[in-house]
Design an enzyme around this catalytic site. Structure first.
Site, PDB file in Angstrom:
ATOM      1  N   ILE A 144       0.830  -1.196   0.000  1.00  0.00           N
ATOM      2  CA  ILE A 144       0.000   0.000   0.000  1.00  0.00           C
ATOM      3  C   ILE A 144       0.872   1.257   0.000  1.00  0.00           C
ATOM      4  CG2 ILE A 144      -1.784   1.261   1.278  1.00  0.00           C
ATOM      5  CD1 ILE A 144      -2.770  -1.354  -0.015  1.00  0.00           C
ATOM      6  N   GLU A 195      10.222   3.204   6.462  1.00  0.00           N
ATOM      7  CA  GLU A 195       9.897   1.810   6.794  1.00  0.00           C
ATOM      8  C   GLU A 195      10.712   1.366   7.999  1.00  0.00           C
ATOM      9  OE1 GLU A 195       7.824  -0.827   5.923  1.00  0.00           O
ATOM     10  OE2 GLU A 195       8.993  -1.829   7.488  1.00  0.00           O
ATOM     11  N   HIS A 253      -8.273 -10.488  -6.707  1.00  0.00           N
ATOM     12  CA  HIS A 253      -9.667 -10.924  -6.718  1.00  0.00           C
ATOM     13  C   HIS A 253     -10.477 -10.215  -7.781  1.00  0.00           C
ATOM     14  CE1 HIS A 253      -9.252 -13.250  -3.044  1.00  0.00           C
ATOM     15  NE2 HIS A 253      -8.546 -12.258  -2.537  1.00  0.00           N
ATOM     16  N   VAL A 261       8.950   4.727  12.984  1.00  0.00           N
ATOM     17  CA  VAL A 261       8.371   5.980  13.473  1.00  0.00           C
ATOM     18  C   VAL A 261       7.932   5.770  14.920  1.00  0.00           C
ATOM     19  CG1 VAL A 261       6.503   7.650  13.211  1.00  0.00           C
ATOM     20  CG2 VAL A 261       7.579   6.648  11.183  1.00  0.00           C
ATOM     21  N   ILE A 315      -6.177  -2.261   6.014  1.00  0.00           N
ATOM     22  CA  ILE A 315      -6.214  -2.761   4.644  1.00  0.00           C
ATOM     23  C   ILE A 315      -6.119  -4.280   4.673  1.00  0.00           C
ATOM     24  CG2 ILE A 315      -5.286  -2.520   2.321  1.00  0.00           C
ATOM     25  CD1 ILE A 315      -6.414   0.073   3.473  1.00  0.00           C
ATOM     26  N   CYS A 331      21.537 -20.704  -7.529  1.00  0.00           N
ATOM     27  CA  CYS A 331      20.415 -21.498  -7.043  1.00  0.00           C
ATOM     28  C   CYS A 331      20.013 -22.464  -8.131  1.00  0.00           C
ATOM     29  CB  CYS A 331      19.243 -20.585  -6.689  1.00  0.00           C
ATOM     30  SG  CYS A 331      17.685 -21.441  -6.443  1.00  0.00           S
ATOM     31  N   CYS A 363      17.586 -24.838  -7.925  1.00  0.00           N
ATOM     32  CA  CYS A 363      16.162 -25.141  -8.040  1.00  0.00           C
ATOM     33  C   CYS A 363      15.489 -24.121  -8.950  1.00  0.00           C
ATOM     34  CB  CYS A 363      15.479 -25.092  -6.680  1.00  0.00           C
ATOM     35  SG  CYS A 363      16.233 -26.115  -5.448  1.00  0.00           S
ATOM     36  N   CYS A 388      14.816 -26.946  -2.179  1.00  0.00           N
ATOM     37  CA  CYS A 388      15.904 -27.242  -1.238  1.00  0.00           C
ATOM     38  C   CYS A 388      15.967 -26.182  -0.153  1.00  0.00           C
ATOM     39  CB  CYS A 388      17.233 -27.424  -1.940  1.00  0.00           C
ATOM     40  SG  CYS A 388      18.010 -25.914  -2.433  1.00  0.00           S
ATOM     41  N   CYS A 418      22.041 -22.900  -2.048  1.00  0.00           N
ATOM     42  CA  CYS A 418      22.459 -21.555  -2.460  1.00  0.00           C
ATOM     43  C   CYS A 418      22.849 -20.652  -1.306  1.00  0.00           C
ATOM     44  CB  CYS A 418      21.351 -20.893  -3.256  1.00  0.00           C
ATOM     45  SG  CYS A 418      19.843 -20.644  -2.316  1.00  0.00           S
TER      46      CYS A 418
END
Ligand SMILES: Cc1cc2nc3c(=O)[nH]c(=O)nc-3n(C[C@H](O)[C@H](O)[C@H](O)COP(=O)(O)OP(=O)(O)OC[C@H]3O[C@@H](n4cnc5c(N)ncnc54)[C@H](O)[C@@H]3O)c2cc1C
Ligand SMILES: Cc1cc2nc3c(=O)[nH]c(=O)nc-3n(C[C@H](O)[C@H](O)[C@H](O)COP(=O)(O)OP(=O)(O)OC[C@H]3O[C@@H](n4cnc5c(N)ncnc54)[C@H](O)[C@@H]3O)c2cc1C
Ligand code: SF4
Lengths: 489, 432, 126
Positions: free
Chosen positions: A13, A32, A50, A174, A335, A400, A402, A437, A442
């Site tokens: 968001i 953040e 959706h 914050v 949300i 990696c 896989c 794995c 990795c």
């Protein structure tokens, strides 16, 4: 520096809002608390875009969702994240459920959801989704439903926002907000930020942030949803499969991911601790049982991981998107699902609110809406690959096995505009360790690359910041320390 | 694009890859080994403990010592090899694609392909332990690589889940490095590794072995802070009320190995129940000219058996190149092998009827331990083709038998053979 | 009859039968062994009782090698009670590559009559 807009929260968001506003001539930053963005609810959900029939008509969520779904088409074109409209089934196994589906279809069509179709031909249903239970008697097919990689979309949004001038600050929780003379001052773990307008998109903690400016009018409850993820080769699903919903949730689904895995989940467990993203034995049992109602042969032996996400459930059960009484402070809270689907519509609403309170929204000349598709080893033809390796040999070192991820993709993930600083950061950006794995092969190599590219020691490399270190020291360190300290038992 | 054209290409340079390459080379064929790591040797390089080579060399060697002998042989025979090179595709025409930093994209055209990619470890996801997802959870092999090869310690205090040999060996290894191993936890009622390792890796250092228990919860949001272990009943369901908390900063998982099968699948090779490819008695997979040996075929506990299997594979692959490659071959008529009572899987999965007069090597694992048993091979009409007594069987020890089915009087029209491990009838009587 | 008391239980690891061998002591201080099925078991039990020995396999730090460590071992079994001291000695050492398999890295470690030898080749990092 005084920002025109400060966005709190680097989930889907917050990032979507920041990116949407980045086309305007504004000074914007996003704050953040974690070491990386997309670390909250955004990384623990179903990743379903959706169609919009699910939410009740009296909720604003319904319209946000229907509109948000449509906005994905343009967003994918611009941002190049993994998304596919594969369509969803709501599955009826009892006669009386057909009536519900019919009503759901009618309401949906009235509200502008395209293509909704009630299918009662069992043969056709099984043809469209062979894994479905034999008990099926009808399905509501929503062709516009899609699947997306929520975190990859969030990274794309953030990268594009940065390209267009938004500043990102990580590890910046914050703690306190003061406001005076139309100026907000945010005290954070990474220092003080000042801004004219604040957008609160702090997920589970949005009520707490709201209270910091004296707005105490809603509460958020964490509600846990648990998942089991299956290996890519284990089962192939064509459709997102929902059961008939209950009062509280859309029920436990069986669903493909955009990367070709499948999962079962989520359940809905009210909890109190907003940090409790642990899975539980009872929960895992519950989702297995639930999933079996739709797909009796769940490939349990091929499960590759279990995880949980927390919904931020407001007391109203609806999104709390408000131009608040505190001038310049916009709440984008509560949300819950279908927030991921709705994000583009939500961002548009925030735009409207800002305009309403007199923020000048002038499009920049140099706004670039395009975030190019990250180059992937997997997508190259043999000839392209050969050329790429000649350009940069890092394409030829497979880290990696896989997921077939070369060193180049990892280095790019570290050095991109919102670069990865942690092993999980790399995993969510370009997938090493996502495979069966579980990082077994990795991880040592990813640690090596992070250490080299960021100029930190192996011991300083973490899973996702703070105390999530991997290694405590070098082989012999404990013995050498013991010798030094003269410890001898 | 760099192109190679060889008779035999070997994918993987572990014990299996090296021994099969040497045999193919000795049959005077051109051979190429491709290895994704930066040196030859495979998993044995990190198994620095002793216990290798008693069968092959009648000497007790460490893993690196054992494999060094094969590395030296490969070098003496001047078998070409590519390091840091990952094979990522095998197409239907048996062209193989790999990449490395020096040569870029590599295409290999080979008459025969030997799969020797080893195995991978089962992870937390595969066993679905609930709880948080903190850092500090490693597979035992991963920790082994960190400690022995890369030179880093993953933690201070450990709980090890799984009492296989790798788990127990790591318990001792970590103790020797000054770490504290709080417990080895095993869901089965018995140790799954060798008694010798139980004595020398756990008992020597008073490391508790807790059987009939498993980890049922992981604690700690950031770094792991501990685990809850619970007793389990016969169905491995947790017994409520039996929980115990053990504090630790690292959890090692030693919960089983599975054949590496990404490429195998990709090559269009059919897989069998054990996760490895379906093979016939010549270790040839369902795709003509593609062979498999070592842990990619079935997980072995003894490297010596890997070596023996790989030598056979090298030979049969060479034979294939010389006599069958590019020739019209009539459809193979085969007998199918089926796992019966207390047999987890059996290799080979198929027997060529043409080979019934040869000695065929069968390998299998049981599902649970038993004593004084009878191993039986039966045809579809329940007539017994072969039987043999054995004092004990345990899942962690692969059983190997060499049988000449024709001499055993197998019926020419036999279609399936069921292998079973049953209690000896006389034992039942004894106990009555 | 002499009353014997069990002073140690030794599980024989020589073969998979895993006999439980009891070391017993009588009034005359003489130790006898019970429970073994074959001579090899008796031999093992005696060794384990009087002088338990182990092969030590560990690593040693290396400068400028392809890898930061080289796997090493004792070339003979050494007294179990000395393992710890030997590990400390090895931990203190740091050698330079290249090294060849079988090279003696520490001679007659702590006077125990065993050498510490390299378990593999390790080339120099260039
Ligand atoms: C189980 C489950 C399944 C779901 N399935 C779907 C689905 O299929 N389709 C769909 O459309 N939606 C789904 N949703 C909903 C969707 O996941 C959410 O709506 C969406 O992820 C919310 O994003 P967000 O950015 O609001 O929250 P978050 O991703 O939680 O972001 C909030 C951010 O704010 C940060 N933050 C918090 N406090 C502070 C602070 N004090 N200072 C700085 N930063 C702070 C957090 O660290 C976090 O990064 C699902 C949700 C759950 C839980
Ligand atoms: C941790 C552990 C401990 C053990 N301890 C003992 C013991 O004490 N005694 C004993 O006798 N046996 C032991 N074993 C068993 C035995 O050592 C192994 O079974 C044997 O070494 C396996 O050999 P391999 O060649 O099949 O596999 P590996 O040695 O694993 O070799 C496979 C090789 O293939 C390479 N490879 C894989 N995929 C690709 C690709 N796509 N392209 C290029 N290269 C690729 C890998 O890098 C690797 O080098 C142990 C096994 C393990 C896993
Ligand atoms: S005493 Fe003999 S039979 Fe018993 S375990 Fe030891 S070696 Fe085996």
């Amino acid at each position: 520096m005084i920002f025109d807009v400060i966005v709190i929260g680097g989930g889907v968001i917050g990032c979507c809002i920041a990116r949407t506003l980045s086309k305007y001539d504004l000074n914007i930053c996003l704050i953040e608390k974690e070491a990386d963005i997309a670390n909250g609810t955004t990384k623990g959900n179903s990743g379903v875009v959706h169609a919009g029939y699910g939410a009740p008509r009296e909720h604003t969520r319904r319209q946000f969702c229907i509109k948000g779904n449509k906005l994905y088409t343009q967003a994918v074109e611009e941002l190049n994240f993994p998304f596919q409209r594969i369509g969803s089934f709501v599955v009826a196994v009892e006669d009386n459920q057909i009536k519900f589906l019919e009503e759901e279809r009618k309401r949906g069509i009235e509200d502008g959801i395209p293509g909704l179709e009630l299918i009662l031909d069992k043969e056709r249903i099984k043809y469209m989704e062979p894994n479905l239970t034999n008990d099926v008697i009808g399905v509501l097919h929503a062709p516009t439903a899609g699947i997306v990689s929520p975190y990859e979309m969030t990274f794309a949004l953030a990268e594009n926002a940065v390209i267009n001038g938004v500043k990102f600050f990580l590890n910046a929780k914050v703690k306190k907000i003061t406001h005076q003379d139309y100026l907000f001052k945010l005290k954070t773990k990474a220092g003080e930020f000042q801004g004219r307008n604040v957008i609160n998109a702090a997920g589970l903690y949005a009520a707490k942030i709201s209270k910091m400016v004296g707005l105490d009018y809603f509460e958020l409850m964490p509600r846990k949803g648990e998942y089991i993820l299956f290996d890519r080769n284990a089962m192939h699903l064509n459709k997102v499969l929902f059961p008939i919903p209950t009062k509280v949730s859309k029920g436990i689904l069986v669903c493909p991911t955009i990367h070709g895995n499948t999962f079962v989940g989520p359940n809905a467990q009210n909890i109190t601790d907003k940090k409790d993203i642990s899975t539980t034995e009872a929960g895992l049992k519950e989702i297995i049982e639930g999933g079996r109602q739709l797909v009796p042969n769940l490939p349990l032996r091929a499960s590759i991981k279990n995880f949980a996400g927390l919904r931020a459930v407001p007391d109203t059960y609806d999104f709390v998107i408000d131009n608040t009484d505190v001038y310049g402070f916009i709440n984008v809270a509560g949300i819950l699902s279908p927030g991921l689907t709705s994000c583009y519509a939500i961002a548009e609403r925030v735009e409207e609110y800002l305009e309403l309170i007199g923020v000048e929204l002038k499009t920049k000349d140099d706004y670039n809406p395009i975030r190019p598709k990250p180059e992937r080893f997997k997508d190259f033809s043999k000839e392209q690959l050969d050329g790429k390796i000649k350009e940069d040999p890092a394409w030829a070192r497979i880290i990696c096995r896989c997921e077939m991820i070369p060193e180049k993709e990892i280095v790019d993930a570290i050095h991109n505009p919102v670069g990865a600083k942690t092993v999980d950061g790399i995993k969510f950006r370009c997938r090493p360790g996502m495979g069966r794995c579980g990082g077994g092969f990795c991880r040592p190599r990813v640690i090596e690359i992070l250490s080299r590219e960021l100029g930190i020691t192996y011991q300083e490399v973490t899973k996702r910041g703070e105390d999530t270190y991997f290694l405590i020291g070098k082989t012999k360190d404990i013995q050498l320390r013991n010798i030094e300290e003269g410890v001898k038992e | 694009m760099n192109k190679y054209k060889v008779d035999v290409v070997v994918i993987g340079s572990g014990a299996a890859g090296l021994a099969s390459a040497v045999e193919a080379k000795k049959a005077e064929l051109s051979v190429l080994i491709i290895e994704r790591d930066h040196e030859l040797g495979g998993i044995t390089l990190q198994c620095i403990h002793n216990g290798f080579g008693l069968k092959e060399f009648e000497e007790e060697l460490t893993g690196p010592e054992y494999i060094q002998r094969f590395i030296n042989e490969v070098k003496e025979l001047k078998i070409p090899y590519l390091l840091d090179t990952m094979v990522f595709e095998i197409n239907k025409d048996k062209y193989l694609y790999a990449v490395n930093k020096q040569e870029g994209l590599i295409e290999v055209e080979a008459k025969a392909i030997i799969l020797a990619m080893g195995c991978r470890e089962r992870t937390r996801g595969a066993i679905n332990i609930p709880g948080f997802r903190p850092s500090g959870i490693y597979t035992a092999g991963q920790a082994q690589r960190f400690v022995n090869i890369e030179g880093y310690l993953p933690g201070n205090t450990f709980v090890i889940l799984g009492s296989g040999d790798i788990g127990m060996i790591m318990a001792r290894r970590l103790t020797w490095e000054g770490c504290k191993v709080k417990a080895v936890v095993e869901i089965l009622p018995y140790v799954s590794g060798l008694l010798r390792n139980q004595v020398q890796c756990l008992e020597d250092y008073e490391i508790p072995l807790i059987t009939n228990y498993t980890v049922t919860k992981i604690h700690g949001r950031d770094r792991i802070k501990g685990v809850t272990i619970s007793k389990v009943d016969r169905n491995f369901d947790r017994i409520v009320g039996s929980e115990k908390f053990i504090e630790c900063d690292t959890l090692l998982l030693s919960v089983g190995l599975i054949p590496e099968n990404e490429l195998t699948l990709q090559a269009g090779v059919e897989l069998s129940k054990n996760g490895g490819p379906v093979v016939d008695n010549n270790l040839e997979t369902s795709v003509e000219g593609i062979f498999a040996c070592g842990n990619v075929l079935q997980v072995h506990d003894l490297v010596d058996l890997v070596t023996a299997e790989a030598k056979r594979t090298g030979k049969v692959a060479a034979e294939y190149v010389k006599s069958r490659y590019d020739k019209e071959i009539k459809a193979r008529e085969t007998i199918k092998l089926v796992s019966g009572d207390n047999v987890n899987y059996v290799k080979p999965d198929l027997i060529n009827k043409n080979d019934l007069s040869n000695d065929i090597i069968f390998t299998f694992r049981v599902s649970y331990p038993d004593r004084r048993v009878l191993i039986q091979f039966k045809d579809e009409e329940n007539s017994i083709i072969y039987k043999r007594k054995k004092i004990y069987v345990i899942p962690s020890e692969m059983v190997e038998l060499s049988i000449n089915l024709e001499k055993q009087g197998i019926k020419p029209d036999c279609k399936t053979i069921t292998v079973e491990v049953i209690p000896r009838p006389e034992v039942l009587i004894e106990e009555d | 009859m002499l009353e014997l008391s069990t002073i140690k239980i030794i599980r024989c690891i020589v073969c998979p039968t895993g006999c439980e061998i009891k070391a017993k002591k009588g009034a005359n201080e003489k130790v006898t062994f019970e429970g073994y099925t074959c001579e090899r078991g008796l031999e093992y039990a005696q060794q384990e009782f009087y002088e338990p020995k182990r092969i030590l396999t560990t690593t040693m730090r290396i400068e400028n090698g392809l890898l930061p460590l080289i796997p090493v071992r004792t070339d003979k079994a050494i007294l179990k009670e000395k393992l710890k001291d030997v590990l400390v000695e090895i931990a203190k050492m740091k050698l330079k590559a290249p090294i060849k398999m079988g090279d003696i890295l520490i001679e007659n470690i702590l006077g125990l009559g065993a050498n510490i030898i390299a378990s593999r080749d390790l080339i120099k990092l260039d």
